[in-house]
Design a protein around this motif. Structure first.
Motif, PDB file in Angstrom:
ATOM      1  N   ILE A  49      80.205  28.764 -15.620  1.00 12.95           N
ATOM      2  CA  ILE A  49      80.858  27.522 -15.195  1.00 12.95           C
ATOM      3  C   ILE A  49      79.896  26.659 -14.381  1.00 12.95           C
ATOM      4  N   ARG A  50      79.113  27.286 -13.516  1.00 13.56           N
ATOM      5  CA  ARG A  50      78.130  26.548 -12.714  1.00 13.56           C
ATOM      6  C   ARG A  50      77.157  25.797 -13.616  1.00 13.56           C
ATOM      7  N   ARG A  51      76.666  26.467 -14.643  1.00 15.13           N
ATOM      8  CA  ARG A  51      75.720  25.826 -15.574  1.00 15.13           C
ATOM      9  C   ARG A  51      76.366  24.675 -16.333  1.00 15.13           C
ATOM     10  N   LYS A  52      77.622  24.849 -16.747  1.00 12.34           N
ATOM     11  CA  LYS A  52      78.336  23.764 -17.448  1.00 12.34           C
ATOM     12  C   LYS A  52      78.478  22.542 -16.557  1.00 12.34           C
ATOM     13  N   LYS A  53      78.600  22.772 -15.250  1.00  9.77           N
ATOM     14  CA  LYS A  53      78.737  21.668 -14.296  1.00  9.77           C
ATOM     15  C   LYS A  53      77.378  21.077 -13.915  1.00  9.77           C
TER      16      LYS A  53
ATOM     17  N   GLU B 283      71.107  27.079  -5.927  1.00 10.46           N
ATOM     18  CA  GLU B 283      70.801  26.481  -4.624  1.00 10.46           C
ATOM     19  C   GLU B 283      71.809  25.387  -4.258  1.00 10.46           C
ATOM     20  N   GLN B 284      72.123  24.523  -5.217  1.00  9.48           N
ATOM     21  CA  GLN B 284      73.078  23.443  -4.961  1.00  9.48           C
ATOM     22  C   GLN B 284      74.470  24.000  -4.653  1.00  9.48           C
ATOM     23  N   LEU B 285      74.900  24.971  -5.446  1.00 10.74           N
ATOM     24  CA  LEU B 285      76.217  25.573  -5.227  1.00 10.74           C
ATOM     25  C   LEU B 285      76.260  26.270  -3.877  1.00 10.74           C
ATOM     26  N   ALA B 286      75.209  26.983  -3.552  1.00 16.30           N
ATOM     27  CA  ALA B 286      75.141  27.688  -2.273  1.00 16.30           C
ATOM     28  C   ALA B 286      75.232  26.718  -1.102  1.00 16.30           C
ATOM     29  N   LYS B 287      74.524  25.603  -1.202  1.00 16.03           N
ATOM     30  CA  LYS B 287      74.511  24.614  -0.116  1.00 16.03           C
ATOM     31  C   LYS B 287      75.906  24.052   0.122  1.00 16.03           C
ATOM     32  N   VAL B 288      76.601  23.716  -0.939  1.00 17.24           N
ATOM     33  CA  VAL B 288      77.953  23.164  -0.816  1.00 17.24           C
ATOM     34  C   VAL B 288      78.919  24.208  -0.244  1.00 17.24           C
ATOM     35  N   CYS B 289      78.706  25.470  -0.603  1.00 13.74           N
ATOM     36  CA  CYS B 289      79.574  26.553  -0.121  1.00 13.74           C
ATOM     37  C   CYS B 289      79.218  27.012   1.287  1.00 13.74           C
ATOM     38  N   GLY B 290      78.027  26.659   1.741  1.00 12.60           N
ATOM     39  CA  GLY B 290      77.593  27.080   3.071  1.00 12.60           C
ATOM     40  C   GLY B 290      77.096  28.519   3.116  1.00 12.60           C
ATOM     41  N   VAL B 291      76.511  28.974   1.999  1.00 13.83           N
ATOM     42  CA  VAL B 291      75.947  30.321   1.932  1.00 13.83           C
ATOM     43  C   VAL B 291      74.511  30.249   1.415  1.00 13.83           C
ATOM     44  N   ALA B 292      73.819  31.371   1.439  1.00 10.40           N
ATOM     45  CA  ALA B 292      72.449  31.429   0.925  1.00 10.40           C
ATOM     46  C   ALA B 292      72.471  31.507  -0.600  1.00 10.40           C
TER      47      ALA B 292
ATOM     48  N   GLN C 211      70.844  33.466  -2.358  1.00 11.72           N
ATOM     49  CA  GLN C 211      70.874  34.881  -2.715  1.00 11.72           C
ATOM     50  C   GLN C 211      72.306  35.409  -2.811  1.00 11.72           C
ATOM     51  N   THR C 212      73.200  34.846  -2.027  1.00 10.69           N
ATOM     52  CA  THR C 212      74.613  35.238  -2.085  1.00 10.69           C
ATOM     53  C   THR C 212      75.206  34.856  -3.429  1.00 10.69           C
ATOM     54  N   ILE C 213      74.936  33.637  -3.880  1.00  9.09           N
ATOM     55  CA  ILE C 213      75.435  33.193  -5.187  1.00  9.09           C
ATOM     56  C   ILE C 213      74.842  34.067  -6.280  1.00  9.09           C
ATOM     57  N   ASN C 214      73.556  34.370  -6.173  1.00 10.06           N
ATOM     58  CA  ASN C 214      72.895  35.222  -7.157  1.00 10.06           C
ATOM     59  C   ASN C 214      73.547  36.607  -7.204  1.00 10.06           C
ATOM     60  N   ALA C 215      73.803  37.191  -6.040  1.00  8.40           N
ATOM     61  CA  ALA C 215      74.421  38.521  -5.980  1.00  8.40           C
ATOM     62  C   ALA C 215      75.831  38.507  -6.573  1.00  8.40           C
ATOM     63  N   ILE C 216      76.586  37.451  -6.317  1.00 11.69           N
ATOM     64  CA  ILE C 216      77.942  37.342  -6.877  1.00 11.69           C
ATOM     65  C   ILE C 216      77.857  37.225  -8.395  1.00 11.69           C
ATOM     66  N   GLU C 217      76.988  36.340  -8.882  1.00 10.58           N
ATOM     67  CA  GLU C 217      76.854  36.149 -10.325  1.00 10.58           C
ATOM     68  C   GLU C 217      76.428  37.424 -11.047  1.00 10.58           C
ATOM     69  N   ASN C 218      75.653  38.266 -10.375  1.00 11.88           N
ATOM     70  CA  ASN C 218      75.162  39.500 -10.978  1.00 11.88           C
ATOM     71  C   ASN C 218      76.023  40.718 -10.646  1.00 11.88           C
ATOM     72  N   ASP C 219      77.246  40.455 -10.187  1.00 14.56           N
ATOM     73  CA  ASP C 219      78.229  41.511  -9.888  1.00 14.56           C
ATOM     74  C   ASP C 219      77.720  42.541  -8.885  1.00 14.56           C
TER      75      ASP C 219
END
Length: 63
Positions: free
Chosen positions: A8-12, A17-26, A28-36
């Motif tokens: 979904i992130r890619r479709k948007k 980095e952009q998603l992390a910034k808006v969410c207020g996280v690093a 690496q957090t987004i990467n870890a979530i995406e990779n289960d």
């Protein structure tokens, strides 16, 4: 818990980095979530849902 964040992130047109910034996280957090490797808090799950404009149950798949 599986998720469709990367898809979904890619479709948007957002980077991790952009998603992390808006969410207020690093990034690496987004990467870890995406990779289960990390399940987000309920608060972060709802933030991701709102930012990506999908329902939480469309974003995460409970197995």
């Amino acid at each position: 818990m599986k998720n469709k964040i990367k898809e979904i992130r890619r479709k948007k047109g957002l980077t991790q980095e952009q998603l992390a910034k808006v969410c207020g996280v690093a990034r690496q957090t987004i990467n870890a979530i995406e990779n289960d490797k990390y399940d987000p808090t309920l608060q972060l799950a709802f933030k991701l849902s709102k930012i990506l404009q999908v329902k939480v149950d469309e974003l995460f798949i409970y197995e």
